[in-house]
Design a protein around this motif. Structure first.
Motif, PDB file in Angstrom:
ATOM      1  N   ASN A  44       0.832  -1.205   0.000  1.00  0.00           N
ATOM      2  CA  ASN A  44       0.000   0.000   0.000  1.00  0.00           C
ATOM      3  C   ASN A  44       0.866   1.254   0.000  1.00  0.00           C
ATOM      4  O   ASN A  44       0.595   2.223  -0.724  1.00  0.00           O
ATOM      5  CB  ASN A  44      -0.923  -0.013   1.206  1.00  0.00           C
TER       6      ASN A  44
ATOM      7  N   THR B 121       2.576   1.740  -3.350  1.00  0.00           N
ATOM      8  CA  THR B 121       1.630   2.238  -4.354  1.00  0.00           C
ATOM      9  C   THR B 121       1.525   3.760  -4.290  1.00  0.00           C
ATOM     10  O   THR B 121       1.362   4.436  -5.306  1.00  0.00           O
ATOM     11  CB  THR B 121       0.245   1.605  -4.140  1.00  0.00           C
TER      12      THR B 121
ATOM     13  N   THR C 269      -4.271  -8.552  -7.090  1.00  0.00           N
ATOM     14  CA  THR C 269      -5.192  -7.436  -6.866  1.00  0.00           C
ATOM     15  C   THR C 269      -6.477  -7.951  -6.257  1.00  0.00           C
ATOM     16  O   THR C 269      -7.078  -8.917  -6.749  1.00  0.00           O
ATOM     17  CB  THR C 269      -5.495  -6.709  -8.176  1.00  0.00           C
TER      18      THR C 269
ATOM     19  N   LYS D 220      -6.942  -3.150  -4.131  1.00  0.00           N
ATOM     20  CA  LYS D 220      -5.589  -3.001  -3.620  1.00  0.00           C
ATOM     21  C   LYS D 220      -4.799  -4.292  -3.801  1.00  0.00           C
ATOM     22  O   LYS D 220      -5.363  -5.343  -4.092  1.00  0.00           O
ATOM     23  CB  LYS D 220      -5.622  -2.587  -2.159  1.00  0.00           C
TER      24      LYS D 220
ATOM     25  N   CYS E 178      -9.945  -8.078   2.545  1.00  0.00           N
ATOM     26  CA  CYS E 178      -8.989  -6.976   2.520  1.00  0.00           C
ATOM     27  C   CYS E 178      -8.962  -6.241   3.860  1.00  0.00           C
ATOM     28  O   CYS E 178      -9.922  -6.283   4.634  1.00  0.00           O
ATOM     29  CB  CYS E 178      -9.342  -6.003   1.397  1.00  0.00           C
TER      30      CYS E 178
END
Length: 364
Positions: A275, A278, A303, A309, A318
């Motif tokens: 994360n 990204t 993904t 994410k 998630c």
């Protein structure tokens, strides 16, 4: 055959050790009385059911020293091994072996232990009577004043005579695989006892009298029926305590039904790093290059269908990471300062508007 074996041993005038194992001897020949210097006699794994009457002469015999009359000399038979024979009782002939220190009678058919042999075994310090059929010990066992080691495993004992507790030199007692129900209170007098084994008996209550034995270091109570242990157990100075296969240590399995997936630490860490990468965080982008193993793990990223994410395993729900600073509560003073700043700002803007409006009027 046995006579020949003994005759060969006697030919050596000063034989001190005689070992005849597994020769199917059914009795001791009378020649035994002529072995004047014997100290160790090992006759295990034979078929001996009784000792010959001449056996009592192993404590005293007349030796010719060149004088007119023979002089009596006392032998010092120290070790006697009659294990794995056919004896049905402790031989009474042992009563004369005043210097005997070690006695093996294991693996016989001994059902009775009379008081007669105890009278003479005053220097005995090691007694092994494992694997017999003993039902009880005689009270006269307290005559074995120098006994230090006693092993009576695999017998049929249902109790321990209180007289045994007067043997203050005892440091190890083995009583495994019997039918003993309880321990006499007189056990508190065994000040030198260091090892006590009572495994696989019929004991239902923890012998609390053992808690006062300051020198006890090894205690084996495995395979009994003990329900609880006393709080005094924590004060004992045990180094080894065997207690398995008792009701108080039995644990039943606990079944847990997992209804939701639980994220592993590896998954949580990987998602957090992915994360941050990204979002083009330079600290993570630069630091991650120094760890090729982590890069290999993160290369397997996928993904998430739900949130879009990156994750390692898409079948796990998630996780959303939130900065803790956004949830931090402000103190009352900080809130007052913040409100004061807002009021000053609004007042400043209002004054600027009034000044601007005044200038416009003057220009007209």
């Amino acid at each position: 055959m046995s006579e020949k074996l003994f005759f060969k041993a006697i030919q050596s005038q000063r034989t001190s050790v005689l070992v005849i194992n597994g020769k199917d001897l059914t009795s001791l020949p009378s020649l035994i009385q002529k072995m004047n210097y014997l100290k160790i006699l090992d006759l295990k794994f034979n078929q001996i059911s009784k000792l010959c009457p001449e056996f009592i002469n192993l404590t005293q015999a007349y030796i010719f020293t060149g004088q007119c009359s023979p002089s009596p000399q006392y032998f010092k038979l120290r070790t006697l091994n009659l294990g794995n024979n056919k004896l049905e009782e402790v031989p009474e002939e042992l009563r004369t072996l005043n210097n005997l220190e070690t006695l093996y009678l294991s693996g016989n058919l001994i059902k009775s232990f009379s008081s007669i042999p105890c009278a003479g075994l005053v220097n005995l310090n090691f007694l092994n009577m494992n694997n017999n059929l003993l039902l009880k010990l005689p009270p006269e066992i307290n005559r074995l004043k120098n006994l230090k080691y006693l092993s009576l495993n695999h017998n049929r004992l249902i109790g321990i005579p209180k007289e045994l507790c007067s043997l203050t030199f005892l440091y190890e007692i083995q009583l495994n695989y019997n039918q003993i129900v309880s321990i006499p209170e007189e056990f508190k007098d065994m000040k030198n006892l260091s090892r006590l084994s009572l495994a696989r008996n019929c004991i239902k209550e923890f012998p609390i009298v053992l808690c006062v034995l300051k020198k006890l270091r090894v205690l084996d109570l495995a395979g009994n029926f003990i329900q609880t242990v006393p709080k005094e157990l924590q004060d004992m100075k045990l180094r080894v305590f065997f207690c398995e296969e008792n009701p108080f240590v039995k644990k039943h399995p606990i079944y847990i039904e997992q209804k939701e997936d639980i994220l592993t630490l590896k998954e949580i860490t990987a998602r957090y790093i992915l994360n941050e990468m990204t979002e083009q965080d330079p600290w993570y982008l630069q630091g991650i290059e120094d760890f090729p193993e982590i890069l290999n793990i993160l290369a397997r990223k996928r993904t998430c269908v739900l949130c879009g994410k990156r994750v390692l395993f898409p079948d796990i729900k998630c996780v959303t990471f939130k900065h803790q600073a956004k949830k931090m509560k402000k103190t009352k003073n900080l809130m007052n300062i913040s409100n004061l700043t807002i009021k000053i700002t609004k007042l400043y803007k209002r004054e600027r508007q009034i000044i601007t409006l005044t200038n416009q009027i003057k220009n007209k």
